[in-house]
Scaffold this motif. Structure first.
Motif, PDB file in Angstrom:
ATOM      1  N   ASP A  79       0.320   1.982   6.417  1.00 32.44           N
ATOM      2  CA  ASP A  79      -1.070   2.016   5.996  1.00 32.44           C
ATOM      3  C   ASP A  79      -1.238   1.215   4.711  1.00 32.44           C
ATOM      4  O   ASP A  79      -0.468   1.393   3.755  1.00 32.44           O
ATOM      5  CB  ASP A  79      -1.526   3.459   5.729  1.00 32.44           C
ATOM      6  N   GLY A  80      -2.225   0.342   4.673  1.00 35.60           N
ATOM      7  CA  GLY A  80      -2.445  -0.416   3.448  1.00 35.60           C
ATOM      8  C   GLY A  80      -3.198  -1.692   3.702  1.00 35.60           C
ATOM      9  O   GLY A  80      -3.931  -1.837   4.685  1.00 35.60           O
ATOM     10  N   ASN A  81      -3.030  -2.663   2.794  1.00 35.07           N
ATOM     11  CA  ASN A  81      -3.687  -3.965   2.874  1.00 35.07           C
ATOM     12  C   ASN A  81      -2.674  -5.010   3.331  1.00 35.07           C
ATOM     13  O   ASN A  81      -1.590  -5.136   2.759  1.00 35.07           O
ATOM     14  CB  ASN A  81      -4.257  -4.354   1.508  1.00 35.07           C
ATOM     15  N   HIS A  82      -3.051  -5.779   4.358  1.00 33.88           N
ATOM     16  CA  HIS A  82      -2.136  -6.746   4.953  1.00 33.88           C
ATOM     17  C   HIS A  82      -2.881  -8.065   5.117  1.00 33.88           C
ATOM     18  O   HIS A  82      -4.018  -8.079   5.603  1.00 33.88           O
ATOM     19  CB  HIS A  82      -1.624  -6.238   6.304  1.00 33.88           C
ATOM     20  N   GLY A  83      -2.234  -9.166   4.733  1.00 29.61           N
ATOM     21  CA  GLY A  83      -2.924 -10.437   4.856  1.00 29.61           C
ATOM     22  C   GLY A  83      -2.133 -11.605   4.319  1.00 29.61           C
ATOM     23  O   GLY A  83      -0.896 -11.614   4.377  1.00 29.61           O
ATOM     24  N   TRP A  84      -2.843 -12.559   3.722  1.00 29.00           N
ATOM     25  CA  TRP A  84      -2.266 -13.860   3.409  1.00 29.00           C
ATOM     26  C   TRP A  84      -2.554 -14.256   1.963  1.00 29.00           C
ATOM     27  O   TRP A  84      -3.651 -14.019   1.439  1.00 29.00           O
ATOM     28  CB  TRP A  84      -2.855 -14.924   4.339  1.00 29.00           C
ATOM     29  N   PHE A  85      -1.583 -14.912   1.366  1.00 25.47           N
ATOM     30  CA  PHE A  85      -1.742 -15.566   0.069  1.00 25.47           C
ATOM     31  C   PHE A  85      -1.498 -17.056   0.283  1.00 25.47           C
ATOM     32  O   PHE A  85      -0.481 -17.445   0.870  1.00 25.47           O
ATOM     33  CB  PHE A  85      -0.757 -15.014  -0.959  1.00 25.47           C
ATOM     34  N   TRP A  86      -2.451 -17.869  -0.158  1.00 24.25           N
ATOM     35  CA  TRP A  86      -2.299 -19.321  -0.057  1.00 24.25           C
ATOM     36  C   TRP A  86      -2.334 -19.933  -1.455  1.00 24.25           C
ATOM     37  O   TRP A  86      -3.068 -19.462  -2.339  1.00 24.25           O
ATOM     38  CB  TRP A  86      -3.448 -19.939   0.755  1.00 24.25           C
ATOM     39  N   ARG A  87      -1.574 -21.011  -1.627  1.00 24.53           N
ATOM     40  CA  ARG A  87      -1.633 -21.773  -2.877  1.00 24.53           C
ATOM     41  C   ARG A  87      -1.707 -23.267  -2.546  1.00 24.53           C
ATOM     42  O   ARG A  87      -0.970 -23.768  -1.693  1.00 24.53           O
ATOM     43  CB  ARG A  87      -0.433 -21.498  -3.775  1.00 24.53           C
ATOM     44  N   ASN A  88      -2.612 -23.917  -3.243  1.00 23.36           N
ATOM     45  CA  ASN A  88      -2.819 -25.356  -3.059  1.00 23.36           C
ATOM     46  C   ASN A  88      -1.937 -26.122  -4.035  1.00 23.36           C
ATOM     47  O   ASN A  88      -2.177 -26.104  -5.241  1.00 23.36           O
ATOM     48  CB  ASN A  88      -4.300 -25.696  -3.285  1.00 23.36           C
ATOM     49  N   ARG A  89      -0.917 -26.816  -3.486  1.00 20.66           N
ATOM     50  CA  ARG A  89      -0.035 -27.613  -4.332  1.00 20.66           C
ATOM     51  C   ARG A  89      -0.377 -29.103  -4.244  1.00 20.66           C
ATOM     52  O   ARG A  89       0.387 -29.932  -4.739  1.00 20.66           O
ATOM     53  CB  ARG A  89       1.420 -27.384  -3.918  1.00 20.66           C
ATOM     54  N   THR A  90      -1.503 -29.433  -3.638  1.00 20.50           N
ATOM     55  CA  THR A  90      -1.906 -30.837  -3.557  1.00 20.50           C
ATOM     56  C   THR A  90      -2.754 -31.191  -4.776  1.00 20.50           C
ATOM     57  O   THR A  90      -3.064 -30.338  -5.615  1.00 20.50           O
ATOM     58  CB  THR A  90      -2.715 -31.103  -2.275  1.00 20.50           C
ATOM     59  N   GLY A  93       0.822  -1.208   0.000  1.00 16.94           N
ATOM     60  CA  GLY A  93       0.000   0.000   0.000  1.00 16.94           C
ATOM     61  C   GLY A  93       0.852   1.252   0.000  1.00 16.94           C
ATOM     62  O   GLY A  93       1.903   1.293   0.631  1.00 16.94           O
ATOM     63  N   GLY A  94       0.421   2.264  -0.764  1.00 13.89           N
ATOM     64  CA  GLY A  94       1.138   3.537  -0.821  1.00 13.89           C
ATOM     65  C   GLY A  94       2.541   3.410  -1.368  1.00 13.89           C
ATOM     66  O   GLY A  94       3.422   4.193  -1.012  1.00 13.89           O
ATOM     67  N   GLY A  95       2.769   2.421  -2.222  1.00 14.26           N
ATOM     68  CA  GLY A  95       4.104   2.228  -2.774  1.00 14.26           C
ATOM     69  C   GLY A  95       5.011   1.373  -1.912  1.00 14.26           C
ATOM     70  O   GLY A  95       6.145   1.078  -2.309  1.00 14.26           O
ATOM     71  N   ASP A  96       4.532   0.964  -0.716  1.00 16.74           N
ATOM     72  CA  ASP A  96       5.318   0.114   0.175  1.00 16.74           C
ATOM     73  C   ASP A  96       4.856  -1.330   0.056  1.00 16.74           C
ATOM     74  O   ASP A  96       3.696  -1.616  -0.245  1.00 16.74           O
ATOM     75  CB  ASP A  96       5.167   0.564   1.629  1.00 16.74           C
ATOM     76  N   SER A  97       5.751  -2.260   0.342  1.00 17.24           N
ATOM     77  CA  SER A  97       5.410  -3.682   0.388  1.00 17.24           C
ATOM     78  C   SER A  97       6.372  -4.385   1.324  1.00 17.24           C
ATOM     79  O   SER A  97       7.529  -3.967   1.493  1.00 17.24           O
ATOM     80  CB  SER A  97       5.472  -4.314  -1.007  1.00 17.24           C
ATOM     81  N   THR A  98       5.894  -5.455   1.952  1.00 14.68           N
ATOM     82  CA  THR A  98       6.736  -6.226   2.871  1.00 14.68           C
ATOM     83  C   THR A  98       6.192  -7.631   2.990  1.00 14.68           C
ATOM     84  O   THR A  98       5.005  -7.877   2.733  1.00 14.68           O
ATOM     85  CB  THR A  98       6.783  -5.558   4.266  1.00 14.68           C
ATOM     86  N   SER A  99       7.046  -8.560   3.361  1.00  7.47           N
ATOM     87  CA  SER A  99       6.648  -9.940   3.627  1.00  7.47           C
ATOM     88  C   SER A  99       6.922 -10.235   5.096  1.00  7.47           C
ATOM     89  O   SER A  99       8.044 -10.039   5.584  1.00  7.47           O
ATOM     90  CB  SER A  99       7.423 -10.913   2.738  1.00  7.47           C
ATOM     91  N   TYR A 100       5.880 -10.653   5.827  1.00 12.27           N
ATOM     92  CA  TYR A 100       6.015 -10.921   7.250  1.00 12.27           C
ATOM     93  C   TYR A 100       6.458 -12.361   7.534  1.00 12.27           C
ATOM     94  O   TYR A 100       7.252 -12.604   8.440  1.00 12.27           O
ATOM     95  CB  TYR A 100       4.689 -10.659   7.969  1.00 12.27           C
ATOM     96  N   GLU A 101       5.935 -13.320   6.765  1.00  9.96           N
ATOM     97  CA  GLU A 101       6.220 -14.727   7.038  1.00  9.96           C
ATOM     98  C   GLU A 101       5.854 -15.556   5.815  1.00  9.96           C
ATOM     99  O   GLU A 101       4.898 -15.230   5.099  1.00  9.96           O
ATOM    100  CB  GLU A 101       5.414 -15.199   8.256  1.00  9.96           C
ATOM    101  N   LYS A 102       6.604 -16.624   5.570  1.00  6.36           N
ATOM    102  CA  LYS A 102       6.314 -17.535   4.470  1.00  6.36           C
ATOM    103  C   LYS A 102       6.403 -18.967   4.966  1.00  6.36           C
ATOM    104  O   LYS A 102       7.078 -19.258   5.954  1.00  6.36           O
ATOM    105  CB  LYS A 102       7.304 -17.341   3.317  1.00  6.36           C
ATOM    106  N   GLY A 103       5.697 -19.865   4.269  1.00  9.70           N
ATOM    107  CA  GLY A 103       5.767 -21.270   4.644  1.00  9.70           C
ATOM    108  C   GLY A 103       5.360 -22.166   3.489  1.00  9.70           C
ATOM    109  O   GLY A 103       4.610 -21.760   2.598  1.00  9.70           O
ATOM    110  N   ARG A 104       5.854 -23.402   3.486  1.00  8.15           N
ATOM    111  CA  ARG A 104       5.518 -24.388   2.464  1.00  8.15           C
ATOM    112  C   ARG A 104       4.979 -25.640   3.154  1.00  8.15           C
ATOM    113  O   ARG A 104       5.505 -26.077   4.176  1.00  8.15           O
ATOM    114  CB  ARG A 104       6.742 -24.740   1.629  1.00  8.15           C
TER     115      ARG A 104
END
Length: 216
Positions: free
Chosen positions: A184-195, A159-170
């Motif tokens: 300030d911005g949108n913060h949350g999760w991205f999930w991908r199903n590899r099964t 958001g506002g030209g900023d971006s960050t990654s808080y945590e990742k997992g496989r």
């Protein structure tokens, strides 16, 4: 002892002369009151002489100053008479800040404190995001589960030209913690199903954010 002679009776003023002198003095005093005192002290000029002499303006200024001083005095009395009324909102504000802190939300950036639960189903190879609209410093408790399966995830913000990654997992079955917005911005999760089977992800959130939405 002093040698002084009493004045002769003929030298003393008569009653008529005294009355005439008193009347003249009273007339002069009245004239001065109307033409000088009233215009210069109270801005009252019934004859117009005060305006001609420049005294009426002086009286108007004095009257205005006196009125302003009286208003200031009454305002000070009113403020001094109501300290309890001024103190009550401050106490309420302090209580609200304590409640916000207990919920893990920065008082300086407090948004609506809310709770939500959202689920999404991912087909094999499909990815999706859920984001919270947050202000910098706001916090939200979270927990999510893949309901017996596993997914890859990336908890991040933008958001506002900023971006960050808080945590990742496989290959992760679930995760929980506290998300604190870095800006300030949108913060949350991205999930991908590899099964090879559909996977349902259920997310629960509790904290300071104004909106929760599925992005993709």
């Amino acid at each position: 002892m002093f040698n002084s002679q009493a004045p002769a009776t003929d030298d003393l003023p008569s009653s008529a002369q005294l009355a005439r002198s008193t009347a003249i003095a009273a007339f002069i005093a009245a004239a001065l009151l109307v033409t000088v005192v009233l215009p210069s002290e109270y801005g009252i000029d019934p004859t117009g002489a005060g305006s001609a002499l420049g005294l009426a303006e002086m009286g108007e200024i004095k009257t205005q100053l006196a009125e302003e001083a009286e208003r200031d005095r009454q305002l000070e009395q009113n403020n001094a008479a109501s300290p309890a009324m001024e103190q009550a909102p401050q106490q309420g504000s302090g209580l609200m800040e304590r409640i916000i802190r207990e919920l893990g939300v920065s008082a300086a950036y407090a948004q609506e404190v809310r709770q939500d639960e959202m689920s999404l189903t991912l087909q094999p190879g499909e990815g999706a995001e859920i984001k919270l609209a947050m202000l910098k410093g706001a916090k939200a408790k979270y927990s999510w589960t893949a309901n017996g399966s596993k997914v890859n995830f990336d908890m991040h913000g933008d958001g506002g030209g900023d971006s960050t990654s808080y945590e990742k997992g496989r290959g992760t079955a679930e995760d929980s913690g506290v998300l604190e917005a870095a800006f300030d911005g949108n913060h949350g999760w991205f999930w991908r199903n590899r099964t090879s089977e559909p996977v349902t992800v259920t997310l629960k959130t509790d904290g300071g954010y104004s909106e929760i939405k599925r992005v993709m």
